[in-house]
Write a protein that holds these residues in place. Structure first.
Motif, PDB file in Angstrom:
ATOM      1  N   PRO A 467       0.846  -1.304   0.034  1.00 58.82           N
ATOM      2  CA  PRO A 467      -0.038   0.094  -0.027  1.00 58.82           C
ATOM      3  C   PRO A 467       0.869   1.254   0.028  1.00 58.82           C
ATOM      4  N   LEU A 470       2.329   1.867  -3.263  1.00 63.88           N
ATOM      5  CA  LEU A 470       1.282   2.320  -4.190  1.00 63.88           C
ATOM      6  C   LEU A 470       1.166   3.809  -3.990  1.00 63.88           C
ATOM      7  N   ASN A 471       1.055   4.175  -3.010  1.00 64.32           N
ATOM      8  CA  ASN A 471       0.806   5.679  -2.455  1.00 64.32           C
ATOM      9  C   ASN A 471       2.105   6.469  -2.890  1.00 64.32           C
ATOM     10  N   TRP A 474       1.298   6.585  -6.708  1.00 68.77           N
ATOM     11  CA  TRP A 474       0.259   7.532  -6.969  1.00 68.77           C
ATOM     12  C   TRP A 474       0.320   9.078  -7.031  1.00 68.77           C
ATOM     13  N   LEU A 521       2.029  -1.872  -9.780  1.00 72.36           N
ATOM     14  CA  LEU A 521       1.285  -0.837  -8.694  1.00 72.36           C
ATOM     15  C   LEU A 521       1.917   0.627  -9.251  1.00 72.36           C
TER      16      LEU A 521
END
Lengths: 630, 202
Positions: A467, A470-471, A474, A521
């Motif tokens: 996660p 992915l952040n 992003w 990702l």
């Protein structure tokens, strides 16, 4: 044959965690699932070793929450499931567990959590007995291997009868203590999968349903509270002539107390209550003890959980005993208890010394001996691929002209954190599973303009590092994710991770590659390097540090201890004494336990320890170290 | 009866295996046994302590302060770390071969000599015996047998003190039960060499 597969009535020498595994078999557990964490890992490992001889599925999940998710589904279908984890693992699993408490479990569902007073595994001294207040879930705390086994069987029965998950808690001293255990019968009940749609029980979609579920959970606990005083895990002993003083103990403190009372023949002087159910507490027994004695000592490691509850209960009775424990400073809230500490507290309760005063000169001699003991920081093992990674990382930073303090390496949980020790001095932080990446993002947001490398192992990345990766992708956070991919969960004892290609029971599994997952990702700049090849790994780091976008360097090489176990023959290197100038750059740079100093002041390689990773040969400025390909 | 044995070692030396062998041998003889281990992490190279407790009112996994009867140190300086458990009635059996950490090898930190270790332990009042167990292990076939050399020495000590904690037969059976078969011959040689080496000095 495995120790845990003995017949009913046999006595076996079992470690606390092996006893938990045996208890699972006696309780007809069909699935044991967890995430490795010291001191809990041996439960699944033990079950995995016997899985082919007895119908039990033992496996490692990606993290503790996933483990409890899976165990819950299994229980919903009517089967008994055990989930295992270390202290902080319960934090990860709590999201699911607190929710599941509201639903009725069908097959028994037990979560085994092993706390760590004394922080032997180097994490927080979190006292998970308090989780019972947060989740409302019942919990049994165990004090030795026999009790650990019996508690698992009891917990499954209670879980199924009351339709609620149960927690069984131990601590490092119980989990890793070995003692004689009398085995019970291994039960096998024929069960068939059966799960019916009932959204009022299994979803929280309506506030009214949630409140109803909450009410029902409280009713279940109320029903349980009427049974706990009769359970054998709670034991009240009042001497025939009565007693003015009493001791309440739980967990390993109970073992220390028994030993003290035996050693000094004090059972006839002191009333005792052993508390096994942390929630619900054995109220009747507690009240009976408090009505009997004038002074009460509470023995429990870490927080004053029992002490506070006893004080609350005492406020409801007329003649209250004086209660001693942590809150009046008799005993510490930090660290683990010791047998002599318990002895001292019992002596204080009685008003006299149980053992003769320590002699000053003996104390002084002990202090001097301890002072003479050298520090022994944990080194990386011989052949550890992380040694190559951290050496290459240092070389890359130096070639890009970054001095110490000009860059930040956030560290993570597991063997990878050992990069913080000399000679690498690299990891600056250690917070929680996967946190290295998010910390890096936060530092960047704060305006830190240095290179930021997040160092994380493969198992840790898959556990909770995806996660935050992915952040980073992003938001385009400029962090280099260094995946120290040694194909295994190493520090806890080499359990398989998603990269390993095999399961807990040795079955085949599809290896998952970190580079592929990170690319999916949205991390676009990824380099894969062999940490045994310093030049290749160094170049990968240099390019990643220069790319100006979220990036990753995946350093793949199997853990050296696993390689040895897989039978890959080590190719020891050797030093040519003629060419070695004794500069000791190899020792200073690598700190490899296979390297030492010859009487002539030259580098020396121990052939039994050397795995032939070849890093020292690449470091040596005079080419004095030779050996084959790793 | 209460008999407490502490094994002090460096991770990878076989201290945990030795504790398992002794516990199995004691259980074979019908003793009540509890073992406590500070396993810590899976790496090699850290300090490891195993507490083996044999006897009547033994429940907890830790030897109480000063109540260690025999300290078996697979590494001499590790014996010092056990000082709190030792007292005037303790005996220490030391392997002489040192494993100094890197900082000591590079001369950045001091490392005690064997004489300093012996002296520090003697000051506590405990008896000290030492042998070059590493050399004997290599003679037996592999340095990995170091732990069993020390078991042999322990048996010689028990015999000299007429302590019936373990018998050579039970110890040998436990070795057979515990070590991998390909190392068995070397370990049985190691057991004998350790026994003879210490018996010669008692």
């Amino acid at each position: 044959m495995s120790e845990i597969l003995g017949e009913e009535g046999e006595h076996r020498l079992l470690m606390g965690n092996e006893a938990i595994a045996r208890g699972a078999l006696e309780a007809d557990v069909g699935l044991a699932v967890g995430y490795p964490g010291t001191p809990s890992s041996e439960v699944i490992q033990t079950l995995a070793r016997v899985a082919d001889q007895i119908a039990v599925r033992a496996e490692w999940a990606v993290n503790e929450k996933v483990a409890v998710d899976i165990a819950t589904g299994y229980s919903y279908a009517g089967f008994r499931a055990l989930a295992t984890m270390k202290n902080a693992g319960l934090n990860v699993a709590s999201d699911t567990l607190i929710s599941v408490a509201y639903s009725d479990v069908r097959g028994g569902l037990v979560v085994y959590v092993a706390d760590d007073p004394g922080a032997h595994a180097g994490m927080e001294e979190q006292d998970n007995r308090w989780f019972t207040r947060l989740s409302l879930l019942p919990m049994i705390d165990v004090s030795d291997p026999q009790e650990a086994k019996d508690a698992v069987v009891l917990a499954f029965d209670l879980s199924e009868e009351h339709g609620v998950p149960l927690l069984v808690r131990s601590t490092t001293r119980v989990a890793h203590m070995t003692g004689v255990v009398e085995l019970g019968a291994i039960k096998k009940v024929g069960r068939k999968p059966d799960f019916k749609r009932d959204v009022r029980r299994y979803t929280r979609a309506s506030p009214m349903w949630c409140r109803e579920q909450h009410r029902r959970l409280n009713e279940k606990l109320e029903a349980l509270s009427h049974r706990v005083d009769e359970l054998e895990v709670n034991r009240l002993h009042i001497p025939d002539g009565g007693a003015e003083r009493g001791v309440v103990a739980s967990g390993i403190s109970w073992s220390y107390l028994r030993e003290t009372l035996d050693r000094y023949g004090l059972w006839s002087e002191i009333a005792t209550l052993k508390v096994g159910t942390i929630n619900p507490l054995p109220r009747v027994l507690i009240e009976r003890l408090m009505e009997e004695v004038e002074e009460l000592l509470v023995l429990e490691e870490l927080e004053p959980y029992l002490e506070l509850h006893l004080k609350a209960l005492a406020s409801e009775i007329e003649v209250r005993p004086e209660i001693h424990g942590k809150m009046d400073g008799w005993l510490p809230r930090v660290g683990e208890y010791t047998p002599e500490g318990v002895e001292e507290a019992v002596g204080r309760l009685l008003g006299y010394r149980l053992r003769e005063e320590r002699e000053g000169h003996l104390e002084e001699a002990r202090r001097r001996a301890l002072k003479l003991a050298p520090r022994r920081p944990l080194p990386l093992c011989p052949g550890c691929p992380h040694r190559g990674t951290y050496t290459a990382m240092r070389m890359a930073l130096r070639e890009l002209s970054y001095g110490d303090g000009d860059f930040i390496v956030t560290g993570d949980i597991g063997c990878t954190i050992l990069g913080m020790h000399p000679p690498f001095n690299l990891c600056w932080t250690e917070v929680s599973m996967g946190a290295s990446i998010g910390l890096g993002i936060g530092l960047r947001y704060a305006g830190v303009d240095k290179p930021i490398i997040a160092a994380i192992g493969d198992s840790t990345l898959f556990h909770a590092g995806l996660p935050p990766a992915l952040n980073a992708a992003w938001y385009g956070s400029r962090v280099v994710i260094a995946v120290l991919d040694n194909r295994v969960t190493a520090m806890t004892g080499h359990q398989p991770s998603p990269t390993s290609g095999y399961t807990a029971t040795g079955g085949e599994a599809r290896p998952i590659e970190a580079d592929g997952v990170l690319r999916a990702l949205g991390i676009e700049h990824i380099w894969v390097a062999d940490p045994y090849n310093l030049e290749e790994a160094k170049e990968a780091f240099k390019e990643a540090l220069g790319c100006g976008e979220p990036s990753a360097v995946v350093l793949k090489r199997v853990c050296a201890l696993v390689a040895r176990r897989l039978g890959l023959p080590p190719q020891p290197h050797r030093v040519d004494g003629e060419r070695c100038t004794g500069c000791l750059l190899c020792l200073r740079t690598l700190a490899c336990p296979a390297l030492s100093l010859s009487p002539e002041g030259k580098a020396e390689i121990d052939v039994e320890t050397c795995t032939g990773c070849g890093l020292c040969a690449q470091i040596c400025p005079t080419g004095a170290i030779e050996g084959g390909e790793p | 009866m209460e008999h407490n044995i502490l094994i002090a070692s460096v991770g990878g030396q076989g201290g945990v295996t030795l504790s398992r062998i002794i516990a199995r041998a004691a259980m074979r003889l019908g003793h009540r046994v509890v073992v406590g281990e500070t396993l810590g992490m899976a790496q090699r190279g850290g300090s490891v302590q195993s507490h083996i407790r044999i006897g009547g009112y033994v429940y907890g996994p830790l030897i109480p302060e000063g109540r260690c009867h025999t300290l078996i140190a697979l590494e001499p300086a590790e014996a010092l770390r056990a000082a709190g458990y030792l007292g005037p009635s303790s005996t220490a059996l030391l392997n002489e071969a040192a494993l100094p950490p890197l900082s000591a090898l590079l001369g950045e930190e001091p490392y005690p000599t064997l004489e300093e270790v012996v002296q520090a332990l003697s000051r506590i009042g405990c008896g000290v015996h030492h042998l070059d167990a590493q050399r004997l292990a290599l003679e037996a076939g592999s340095r990995r047998c170091l732990n069993v050399v020390m078991l042999g020495a322990y048996l010689a000590y028990l015999e000299a003190e007429r302590l019936g904690i373990l018998t050579p037969e039970a110890a040998e059976e436990a070795v057979r039960e515990t070590v991998p078969s390909r190392y068995l011959e070397a370990n049985l040689r190691a057991l004998r060499l350790g026994y003879e080496a210490l018996r010669g000095t008692l």
